[in-house]
Write an enzyme that holds these catalytic residues in place. Structure first.
Site, mmCIF file in Angstrom:
data_model
loop_
_atom_site.group_PDB
_atom_site.id
_atom_site.type_symbol
_atom_site.label_atom_id
_atom_site.label_comp_id
_atom_site.label_asym_id
_atom_site.label_seq_id
_atom_site.Cartn_x
_atom_site.Cartn_y
_atom_site.Cartn_z
ATOM 1 N N ASP A 116 -2.475 -1.071 11.885
ATOM 2 C CA ASP A 116 -2.658 -2.295 12.901
ATOM 3 C C ASP A 116 -1.254 -2.837 12.790
ATOM 4 O O ASP A 116 -0.954 -3.299 13.923
ATOM 5 C CB ASP A 116 -3.798 -3.135 12.207
ATOM 6 N N THR A 163 -3.848 5.964 8.876
ATOM 7 C CA THR A 163 -3.860 5.178 7.883
ATOM 8 C C THR A 163 -5.072 5.522 6.876
ATOM 9 O O THR A 163 -6.114 5.987 7.169
ATOM 10 C CB THR A 163 -3.855 3.518 7.993
ATOM 11 N N ARG A 220 -15.545 5.655 -23.182
ATOM 12 C CA ARG A 220 -14.780 4.283 -22.815
ATOM 13 C C ARG A 220 -15.161 3.825 -21.427
ATOM 14 O O ARG A 220 -15.620 4.443 -20.615
ATOM 15 C CB ARG A 220 -13.193 4.980 -22.722
ATOM 16 N N ASP A 266 -6.554 3.832 4.831
ATOM 17 C CA ASP A 266 -7.151 2.791 4.382
ATOM 18 C C ASP A 266 -8.812 2.869 5.227
ATOM 19 O O ASP A 266 -9.876 2.180 5.033
ATOM 20 C CB ASP A 266 -6.834 1.409 4.842
ATOM 21 N N SER A 278 1.624 -1.296 13.065
ATOM 22 C CA SER A 278 2.377 -0.730 14.054
ATOM 23 C C SER A 278 1.731 -0.738 15.610
ATOM 24 O O SER A 278 2.615 -1.070 16.684
ATOM 25 C CB SER A 278 2.277 0.965 13.888
ATOM 26 N N ARG A 336 -9.989 1.019 -20.779
ATOM 27 C CA ARG A 336 -8.692 1.223 -20.191
ATOM 28 C C ARG A 336 -8.268 1.259 -18.747
ATOM 29 O O ARG A 336 -9.364 1.211 -18.046
ATOM 30 C CB ARG A 336 -8.562 3.054 -20.657
ATOM 31 N N GLY A 386 2.544 3.346 6.548
ATOM 32 C CA GLY A 386 2.329 4.345 5.529
ATOM 33 C C GLY A 386 2.249 5.394 5.923
ATOM 34 O O GLY A 386 1.589 5.800 6.825
ATOM 35 N N GLU A 436 -19.907 3.094 -11.845
ATOM 36 C CA GLU A 436 -20.993 2.137 -12.366
ATOM 37 C C GLU A 436 -20.778 0.747 -11.605
ATOM 38 O O GLU A 436 -21.833 0.281 -11.301
ATOM 39 C CB GLU A 436 -20.740 2.076 -13.813
ATOM 40 N N ARG A 496 8.941 1.069 7.597
ATOM 41 C CA ARG A 496 8.762 -0.365 7.893
ATOM 42 C C ARG A 496 9.915 -0.882 8.412
ATOM 43 O O ARG A 496 11.094 -0.970 7.727
ATOM 44 C CB ARG A 496 8.018 -1.011 6.814
ATOM 45 N N ARG A 554 -13.125 10.712 -15.655
ATOM 46 C CA ARG A 554 -14.642 10.769 -16.047
ATOM 47 C C ARG A 554 -14.693 11.628 -17.454
ATOM 48 O O ARG A 554 -15.446 10.991 -18.335
ATOM 49 C CB ARG A 554 -15.402 11.118 -14.985
ATOM 50 N N ARG A 592 2.202 19.432 21.903
ATOM 51 C CA ARG A 592 1.868 20.660 22.767
ATOM 52 C C ARG A 592 0.860 20.188 23.941
ATOM 53 O O ARG A 592 1.088 20.809 24.911
ATOM 54 C CB ARG A 592 1.196 21.647 21.564
ATOM 55 N N ARG A 630 -5.335 -2.915 0.140
ATOM 56 C CA ARG A 630 -4.763 -4.351 0.030
ATOM 57 C C ARG A 630 -5.724 -5.286 0.562
ATOM 58 O O ARG A 630 -6.265 -6.318 0.215
ATOM 59 C CB ARG A 630 -3.253 -4.583 0.465
ATOM 60 N N ARG A 646 1.754 17.405 16.295
ATOM 61 C CA ARG A 646 1.716 18.789 16.703
ATOM 62 C C ARG A 646 1.073 18.781 18.181
ATOM 63 O O ARG A 646 1.213 19.220 19.050
ATOM 64 C CB ARG A 646 1.233 19.686 15.769
ATOM 65 N N ALA A 647 -0.149 18.077 18.151
ATOM 66 C CA ALA A 647 -1.241 17.902 19.052
ATOM 67 C C ALA A 647 -0.483 17.138 20.081
ATOM 68 O O ALA A 647 -0.731 17.745 21.690
ATOM 69 C CB ALA A 647 -2.453 17.500 18.584
ATOM 70 N N ASP A 652 -9.512 1.171 8.076
ATOM 71 C CA ASP A 652 -9.656 -0.238 8.303
ATOM 72 C C ASP A 652 -9.501 -0.665 9.655
ATOM 73 O O ASP A 652 -9.627 -1.768 9.978
ATOM 74 C CB ASP A 652 -8.833 -1.162 7.073
HETATM 75 P P1 ATP Z 1 -0.640 0.798 7.154
HETATM 76 O O1 ATP Z 1 -1.853 0.632 7.363
HETATM 77 O O2 ATP Z 1 -0.089 2.245 6.394
HETATM 78 O O3 ATP Z 1 -0.008 -0.411 6.198
HETATM 79 P P2 ATP Z 1 0.618 -0.228 9.313
HETATM 80 O O4 ATP Z 1 1.069 0.302 10.662
HETATM 81 O O5 ATP Z 1 -0.308 -1.430 9.283
HETATM 82 O O6 ATP Z 1 0.375 0.956 8.374
HETATM 83 P P3 ATP Z 1 3.042 -1.924 8.855
HETATM 84 O O7 ATP Z 1 3.814 -2.091 7.803
HETATM 85 O O8 ATP Z 1 2.006 -3.135 8.805
HETATM 86 O O9 ATP Z 1 2.048 -0.761 8.665
HETATM 87 O O10 ATP Z 1 3.687 -2.278 10.157
HETATM 88 C C1 ATP Z 1 4.475 -1.064 10.689
HETATM 89 C C2 ATP Z 1 5.628 -1.677 11.185
HETATM 90 O O11 ATP Z 1 5.224 -2.237 12.630
HETATM 91 C C3 ATP Z 1 6.370 -2.774 10.481
HETATM 92 O O12 ATP Z 1 7.381 -2.329 9.578
HETATM 93 C C4 ATP Z 1 7.114 -3.378 11.873
HETATM 94 O O13 ATP Z 1 8.193 -2.708 12.104
HETATM 95 C C5 ATP Z 1 6.064 -3.318 12.638
HETATM 96 N N1 ATP Z 1 5.241 -4.440 13.010
HETATM 97 C C6 ATP Z 1 4.217 -4.813 12.226
HETATM 98 N N2 ATP Z 1 3.785 -6.216 12.558
HETATM 99 C C7 ATP Z 1 4.484 -6.553 13.725
HETATM 100 C C8 ATP Z 1 4.432 -7.785 14.384
HETATM 101 N N3 ATP Z 1 3.758 -8.810 14.202
HETATM 102 N N4 ATP Z 1 5.323 -7.772 15.377
HETATM 103 C C9 ATP Z 1 6.266 -6.477 15.706
HETATM 104 N N5 ATP Z 1 6.356 -5.432 14.803
HETATM 105 C C10 ATP Z 1 5.541 -5.630 13.883
#
Ligand code: ATP
Length: 339
Positions: A119, A142, A179, A144, A121, A263, A27, A204, A88, A171, A41, A188, A37-38, A146
């Site tokens: 993770d 990311t 409401r 998230d 990627s 809502r 994402g 809340e 992806r 709000r 350069r 996720r 950029r960093a 996470d």
């Molecule tokens: P985000 O946190 O935004 O979802 P992400 O890097 O976790 O980012 P993913 O869609 O999980 O996003 O992974 C990005 C790409 O990395 C996948 O589309 C795929 O090409 C590659 N990838 C993910 N998991 C694997 C795996 N187990 N083996 C090989 N390639 C992978």
């Protein structure tokens, strides 16, 4: 860990590096451009050539490469999204796909790669580096936040502020009409965005996948005093919460409390884009420079992270396998303040 990033006159010769690739994957997250950029350069300052790999792993498989010079990354630090685009790629999950990607990297003379993503990627990078002789260094990008081993991922702060701005507006309506709004934010598997935006907006109730106890809080909140129609409420829900996101929660609340005006607002993709905050830009910049530094030091399969403000290196296998823990203190505070 070094905390100075000197330009090393002899570094390309010493490390054997000549040309590096950089790409964004998964994402998009605000601040990815500041990192591109960093990286570009810092690499050029160290006499390396830089290639931008477009559309993540899919672009790597297809050889969708562009040379990056200093001028190519001018005027992008303030832009959301990613100039290299992202994707992806299911093909990269296959050995055949990774084989094609390897051939393209070889053909372009790329010795090492900086991957900006989450993770998934990094898992892809780790797998490929175990199969072929190529070094990857990761920058956590990311919304998230996470990833294990870093206090901070690029884009999180911008997304957090976008959520807070949106919820503040909601709000106004919630209070005016008395409401209850159930607001779903991205996450996720991770509730950090919901948790911190909930605290920042005085929600809340905050429902996140990491804590089942919060559903008791919801019950307590609804049973407590919301028969009083003058009052309003904000319930923040991470999309990955069990037993479901905002729509499911709303269904349940309406069933159990048909008298309440409930809502739903699913914030969706307004959370991802936008100009990165100053912190996102600064951290992306520091991480980009540290990633090039790590490659010049012959590091491979590590993620650059931030631990208490300091740059750290975290092995990919730890960063992708372990979870970023949720701050229990924030949940306690939220509980205490909602009296
Ligand atoms: P985000 O946190 O935004 O979802 P992400 O890097 O976790 O980012 P993913 O869609 O999980 O996003 O992974 C990005 C790409 O990395 C996948 O589309 C795929 O090409 C590659 N990838 C993910 N998991 C694997 C795996 N187990 N083996 C090989 N390639 C992978």
């Amino acid at each position: 860990m070094k905390d100075k990033h000197n330009i090393r006159e002899d570094s390309p010769k010493k490390s054997g590096l000549r040309k590096i690739g950089v790409f964004t994957s998964g994402g998009d997250a605000p601040g990815m451009n500041a990192a591109i950029r960093a990286v570009t350069r810092a690499a050029i300052a160290n006499k390396l050539k830089v290639v931008g790999i477009r559309r993540g792993y899919q672009g790597m498989i297809e050889g969708d490469f562009i040379p990056l010079r200093s001028a190519d990354v001018s005027g992008i630090i303030q832009l959301g999204g990613t100039i290299l685009r992202t994707a992806r790629s299911n093909e990269f999950r296959t050995a055949e796909g990774r084989g094609k990607a390897w051939l393209q990297l070889q053909k372009a003379g790329i010795d090492a790669v900086v991957v900006i993503g989450g993770d998934g990627s990094f898992t892809g990078a780790l797998t490929m580096s175990q199969e072929y002789n190529i070094s990857f260094v990761g920058i956590p990008g990311t919304i998230d936040n996470d990833m294990y081993g870093t206090d901070y991922t690029i884009g999180y702060e911008t997304a957090l502020n976008s959520v807070v701005c949106a919820v503040d507006k909601i709000r106004d309506t919630a209070v005016s009409h008395g409401r209850i709004f159930i607001i779903e934010v991205m996450g996720r598997e991770a509730g950090l965005l919901a948790l911190n935006s909930g605290i920042a907006c005085g929600a809340e109730v905050i429902l996140i996948p990491e804590s089942k106890e919060q559903h008791e809080e919801l019950k307590r909140f609804l049973d407590k005093g919301y028969k009083d129609k003058e009052r309003s409420g904000i319930i923040m829900v991470a999309e990955g919460d069990e037993p479901g996101g905002a729509l499911k929660i709303a269904e349940k609340v309406r069933r159990e409390h048909p008298d309440l005006d409930v809502r739903v607002s699913i914030l969706g993709h307004i959370q991802r884009g936008g100009s990165p905050t100053a912190n996102d830009r600064v951290n992306a910049t520091r991480m980009g420079v540290a990633a090039v530094d790590a490659l010049l030091d012959d590091q491979k399969s590590i993620m650059i992270g931030l631990d208490n403000g300091k740059i750290v290196q975290v092995p990919f296998n730890k960063a992708v396998k372990l979870n970023h823990s949720i701050d229990g203190e924030l949940l306690e505070i939220q509980k205490m303040l909602n009296i």
